[in-house]
Motif scaffolding. Structure first.
Motif, PDB file in Angstrom:
ATOM      1  N   SER A  15       8.480   0.569  -3.484  1.00 10.71           N
ATOM      2  CA  SER A  15       8.100  -0.076  -4.752  1.00 10.71           C
ATOM      3  C   SER A  15       6.799   0.472  -5.330  1.00 10.71           C
ATOM      4  O   SER A  15       6.463   0.161  -6.475  1.00 10.71           O
ATOM      5  CB  SER A  15       7.987  -1.588  -4.557  1.00 10.71           C
ATOM      6  OG  SER A  15       6.974  -1.872  -3.615  1.00 10.71           O
ATOM      7  N   SER A  16       6.048   1.248  -4.558  1.00  9.38           N
ATOM      8  CA  SER A  16       4.771   1.765  -5.094  1.00  9.38           C
ATOM      9  C   SER A  16       4.335   3.001  -4.311  1.00  9.38           C
ATOM     10  O   SER A  16       4.988   3.398  -3.346  1.00  9.38           O
ATOM     11  CB  SER A  16       3.684   0.676  -4.996  1.00  9.38           C
ATOM     12  OG  SER A  16       3.505   0.310  -3.640  1.00  9.38           O
ATOM     13  N   ARG A  38       9.972  -5.206  -1.157  1.00  7.94           N
ATOM     14  CA  ARG A  38      10.154  -6.639  -1.472  1.00  7.94           C
ATOM     15  C   ARG A  38       9.985  -6.939  -2.957  1.00  7.94           C
ATOM     16  O   ARG A  38      10.553  -7.886  -3.467  1.00  7.94           O
ATOM     17  CB  ARG A  38       9.134  -7.469  -0.678  1.00  7.94           C
ATOM     18  CG  ARG A  38       9.336  -7.432   0.819  1.00  7.94           C
ATOM     19  CD  ARG A  38       8.110  -7.947   1.529  1.00  7.94           C
ATOM     20  NE  ARG A  38       6.921  -7.179   1.138  1.00  7.94           N
ATOM     21  CZ  ARG A  38       5.675  -7.467   1.479  1.00  7.94           C
ATOM     22  NH1 ARG A  38       5.431  -8.517   2.232  1.00  7.94           N
ATOM     23  NH2 ARG A  38       4.671  -6.713   1.082  1.00  7.94           N
ATOM     24  N   ASN A  80       8.505   4.641   5.503  1.00  6.87           N
ATOM     25  CA  ASN A  80       7.219   4.750   4.814  1.00  6.87           C
ATOM     26  C   ASN A  80       6.513   3.408   4.628  1.00  6.87           C
ATOM     27  O   ASN A  80       5.295   3.374   4.490  1.00  6.87           O
ATOM     28  CB  ASN A  80       7.481   5.422   3.451  1.00  6.87           C
ATOM     29  CG  ASN A  80       6.308   5.277   2.503  1.00  6.87           C
ATOM     30  OD1 ASN A  80       5.287   5.942   2.662  1.00  6.87           O
ATOM     31  ND2 ASN A  80       6.443   4.381   1.521  1.00  6.87           N
ATOM     32  N   TYR A 152      -4.229  -1.022  12.858  1.00 10.00           N
ATOM     33  CA  TYR A 152      -3.618   0.000  11.991  1.00 10.00           C
ATOM     34  C   TYR A 152      -3.559   1.331  12.745  1.00 10.00           C
ATOM     35  O   TYR A 152      -2.510   1.988  12.796  1.00 10.00           O
ATOM     36  CB  TYR A 152      -4.423   0.138  10.693  1.00 10.00           C
ATOM     37  CG  TYR A 152      -3.823   1.116   9.719  1.00 10.00           C
ATOM     38  CD1 TYR A 152      -2.721   0.772   8.938  1.00 10.00           C
ATOM     39  CD2 TYR A 152      -4.339   2.408   9.578  1.00 10.00           C
ATOM     40  CE1 TYR A 152      -2.148   1.678   8.049  1.00 10.00           C
ATOM     41  CE2 TYR A 152      -3.786   3.315   8.692  1.00 10.00           C
ATOM     42  CZ  TYR A 152      -2.690   2.947   7.922  1.00 10.00           C
ATOM     43  OH  TYR A 152      -2.127   3.841   7.043  1.00 10.00           O
ATOM     44  N   VAL A 185      -4.981   8.847   0.288  1.00  8.74           N
ATOM     45  CA  VAL A 185      -4.151   8.980  -0.920  1.00  8.74           C
ATOM     46  C   VAL A 185      -4.496   7.824  -1.862  1.00  8.74           C
ATOM     47  O   VAL A 185      -4.708   6.687  -1.405  1.00  8.74           O
ATOM     48  CB  VAL A 185      -2.641   8.891  -0.568  1.00  8.74           C
ATOM     49  CG1 VAL A 185      -1.787   9.225  -1.782  1.00  8.74           C
ATOM     50  CG2 VAL A 185      -2.295   9.824   0.592  1.00  8.74           C
ATOM     51  N   THR A 187      -3.598   5.119  -3.448  1.00 10.99           N
ATOM     52  CA  THR A 187      -2.605   4.042  -3.601  1.00 10.99           C
ATOM     53  C   THR A 187      -3.335   2.722  -3.373  1.00 10.99           C
ATOM     54  O   THR A 187      -4.537   2.707  -3.124  1.00 10.99           O
ATOM     55  CB  THR A 187      -1.467   4.169  -2.569  1.00 10.99           C
ATOM     56  OG1 THR A 187      -1.985   3.812  -1.282  1.00 10.99           O
ATOM     57  CG2 THR A 187      -0.882   5.564  -2.534  1.00 10.99           C
TER      58      THR A 187
HETATM   59  N1  LIG Z   1      -2.725   5.656   0.928  1.00 13.65           N
HETATM   60  C1  LIG Z   1      -3.253   6.269   1.977  1.00 13.65           C
HETATM   61  O1  LIG Z   1      -4.415   6.683   1.949  1.00 13.65           O
HETATM   62  C2  LIG Z   1      -2.419   6.467   3.216  1.00 13.65           C
HETATM   63  C3  LIG Z   1      -2.933   7.306   4.216  1.00 13.65           C
HETATM   64  C4  LIG Z   1      -2.190   7.484   5.372  1.00 13.65           C
HETATM   65  C5  LIG Z   1      -0.977   6.876   5.529  1.00 13.65           C
HETATM   66  N2  LIG Z   1      -0.502   6.047   4.550  1.00 13.65           N
HETATM   67  C6  LIG Z   1       0.790   5.388   4.787  1.00 13.65           C
HETATM   68  O2  LIG Z   1       1.646   5.630   3.675  1.00 13.65           O
HETATM   69  C7  LIG Z   1       2.626   4.599   3.636  1.00 13.65           C
HETATM   70  C8  LIG Z   1       2.811   4.132   2.203  1.00 13.65           C
HETATM   71  O3  LIG Z   1       1.647   3.473   1.765  1.00 13.65           O
HETATM   72  P1  LIG Z   1       0.993   3.699   0.313  1.00 13.65           P
HETATM   73  O4  LIG Z   1      -0.307   4.348   0.550  1.00 13.65           O
HETATM   74  O5  LIG Z   1       1.964   4.318  -0.598  1.00 13.65           O
HETATM   75  O6  LIG Z   1       0.640   2.190  -0.103  1.00 13.65           O
HETATM   76  P2  LIG Z   1       1.361   1.134  -1.042  1.00 13.65           P
HETATM   77  O7  LIG Z   1       1.424   1.640  -2.438  1.00 13.65           O
HETATM   78  O8  LIG Z   1       0.670  -0.169  -0.776  1.00 13.65           O
HETATM   79  O9  LIG Z   1       2.849   1.074  -0.469  1.00 13.65           O
HETATM   80  C9  LIG Z   1       3.216   0.286   0.622  1.00 13.65           C
HETATM   81  C10 LIG Z   1       4.696  -0.011   0.462  1.00 13.65           C
HETATM   82  O10 LIG Z   1       5.144  -0.733   1.625  1.00 13.65           O
HETATM   83  C11 LIG Z   1       5.960  -1.811   1.176  1.00 13.65           C
HETATM   84  N3  LIG Z   1       5.939  -2.910   2.135  1.00 13.65           N
HETATM   85  C12 LIG Z   1       4.879  -3.544   2.668  1.00 13.65           C
HETATM   86  N4  LIG Z   1       5.277  -4.540   3.472  1.00 13.65           N
HETATM   87  C13 LIG Z   1       6.643  -4.542   3.432  1.00 13.65           C
HETATM   88  C14 LIG Z   1       7.643  -5.351   4.023  1.00 13.65           C
HETATM   89  N5  LIG Z   1       7.325  -6.365   4.846  1.00 13.65           N
HETATM   90  N6  LIG Z   1       8.944  -5.072   3.760  1.00 13.65           N
HETATM   91  C15 LIG Z   1       9.281  -4.056   2.934  1.00 13.65           C
HETATM   92  N7  LIG Z   1       8.374  -3.255   2.336  1.00 13.65           N
HETATM   93  C16 LIG Z   1       7.074  -3.505   2.579  1.00 13.65           C
HETATM   94  C17 LIG Z   1       5.337  -2.218  -0.167  1.00 13.65           C
HETATM   95  O11 LIG Z   1       6.308  -2.843  -1.008  1.00 13.65           O
HETATM   96  P3  LIG Z   1       6.459  -4.410  -1.285  1.00 13.65           P
HETATM   97  O12 LIG Z   1       5.095  -5.016  -1.311  1.00 13.65           O
HETATM   98  O13 LIG Z   1       7.180  -4.448  -2.612  1.00 13.65           O
HETATM   99  O14 LIG Z   1       7.315  -4.909  -0.170  1.00 13.65           O
HETATM  100  C18 LIG Z   1       4.984  -0.867  -0.754  1.00 13.65           C
HETATM  101  O15 LIG Z   1       6.097  -0.329  -1.442  1.00 13.65           O
HETATM  102  C19 LIG Z   1       2.151   3.508   4.604  1.00 13.65           C
HETATM  103  O16 LIG Z   1       2.903   3.572   5.797  1.00 13.65           O
HETATM  104  C20 LIG Z   1       0.715   3.888   4.876  1.00 13.65           C
HETATM  105  O17 LIG Z   1       0.268   3.432   6.132  1.00 13.65           O
HETATM  106  C21 LIG Z   1      -1.191   5.836   3.399  1.00 13.65           C
END
Ligand SMILES: NC(=O)c1ccc[n+]([C@@H]2O[C@H](COP(=O)([O-])OP(=O)(O)OC[C@H]3O[C@@H](n4cnc5c(N)ncnc54)[C@H](OP(=O)(O)O)[C@@H]3O)[C@@H](O)[C@H]2O)c1
Length: 267
Positions: A15-16, A38, A80, A152, A185, A187
């Motif tokens: 979703s994001s 969600r 993811n 985490y 990243v 986000t």
């Molecule tokens: N951004 C960074 O700097 C970074 C760095 C390293 C790794 N990551 C990893 O990249 C991945 C994506 O994160 P992002 O940075 O893109 O952040 P984000 O925009 O907050 O995305 C997180 C996603 O996970 C979903 N999510 C959370 N809880 C959930 C649940 N219980 N059931 C289904 N979906 C769920 C959220 O959707 P809903 O709320 O709609 O459910 C959202 O789409 C994560 O695993 C994160 O740990 C991010």
């Protein structure tokens, strides 16, 4: 194996951020993409934009995951979905530990267990696990500056380990496994309002970060690689982020370093 061999993908956390960018990227390659998260409204907007299929599911709902896994033959699974909480072990709340273990690790194990055996039977498939550099390194400034926590780090280390062992379990099949370990990243996951309000934000605070599209491109590189090639792990960090710790050159620091360099060149 490559995009032309794959027809259907399932992307969690769609979703994001990174997940939504990955859905756009895989749709552009012609795959049917099931987008799981969600948030109904965001998924509906993404579906209107890309033609992806909406899976409004909480990854903690094992019954729904089981039903979903049986509903299609997934060639590509992108694990993811993720959550982070800011804390130090001295003040970590029990719910925060559970939320991170459940979403970041338990759900990934279950979905992998539900989807991958069928890939192995068909001798075709690709699992992409989005971990983090937090799964590989300890960060000195973590809780204060980067809104993360021991839990985490531990769950992301789990993703690293399961990705390695999965390749052992799948030895002899054409099912490939890729771990993508991003640095910072732009986000909203680390409670960064800056990025939440403006998905195109280039900076988290003073730090120049990666964009979600950068990670989607890395995923596309791995999935689109030739059959003989399993991209096992990609670590992608911002140019200004030092790996192995969380040192990061801020905008002012970068300008100062540039001035120093040009001073040295002119000397
Ligand atoms: N951004 C960074 O700097 C970074 C760095 C390293 C790794 N990551 C990893 O990249 C991945 C994506 O994160 P992002 O940075 O893109 O952040 P984000 O925009 O907050 O995305 C997180 C996603 O996970 C979903 N999510 C959370 N809880 C959930 C649940 N219980 N059931 C289904 N979906 C769920 C959220 O959707 P809903 O709320 O709609 O459910 C959202 O789409 C994560 O695993 C994160 O740990 C991010």
């Amino acid at each position: 194996m490559g995009f032309s061999d794959y027809r259907t993908a399932l992307v969690t956390g769609a979703s994001s951020g990174i997940g939504a960018a990955t859905v756009r990227r895989l749709r552009a390659e012609g795959l049917e993409v099931h987008a799981l998260a969600r948030d109904h409204q965001r998924l509906a907007r993404l579906a209107a934009e890309t033609g992806c299929r909406v899976c409004e599911v909480d990854v903690n709902d094992l019954t729904a995951l089981t039903r979903l896994a049986r509903s299609a033959e997934f060639d590509v699974l992108v694990n993811n979905a993720g959550q982070s909480r800011r804390s130090n072990i001295r003040d970590t709340a029990p719910d925060d530990v559970d939320a991170m273990v459940d979403v970041n690790l338990r759900a990934v194990l279950h979905l992998t267990r539900l989807v991958v055996p069928d890939m192995a039977k068909r001798d075709r498939g690709h699992v992409v696990n989005v971990s983090s550099i937090a799964g590989h390194y300890a960060f000195g400034e973590n809780a204060t500056t980067f809104n993360s926590s021991v839990a985490y780090h531990a769950t992301k280390a789990g993703i690293h380990s399961l990705s390695q062992q999965l390749r052992v379990d799948l030895y002899g099949t054409r099912v490939r496994v890729t771990e993508i370990a991003p640095g910072r990243v732009a986000t909203s996951i680390f409670q960064n309002q800056n990025a939440a309000d403006n998905p195109d934000a280039r900076f988290v605070g003073a730090f120049e970060t990666l964009q979600s599209d950068d990670i989607a491109d890395a995923i596309a590189f791995a999935v689109g690689a030739p059959e003989r090639m399993n991209v096992a792990m990609i670590e992608v960090v911002p140019t200004f982020q030092v790996v192995g710790e969380l040192r990061f050159a801020s905008r002012s620091e970068a300008a100062r370093l540039k001035e120093m360099r040009s001073g040295a060149d002119n000397a």
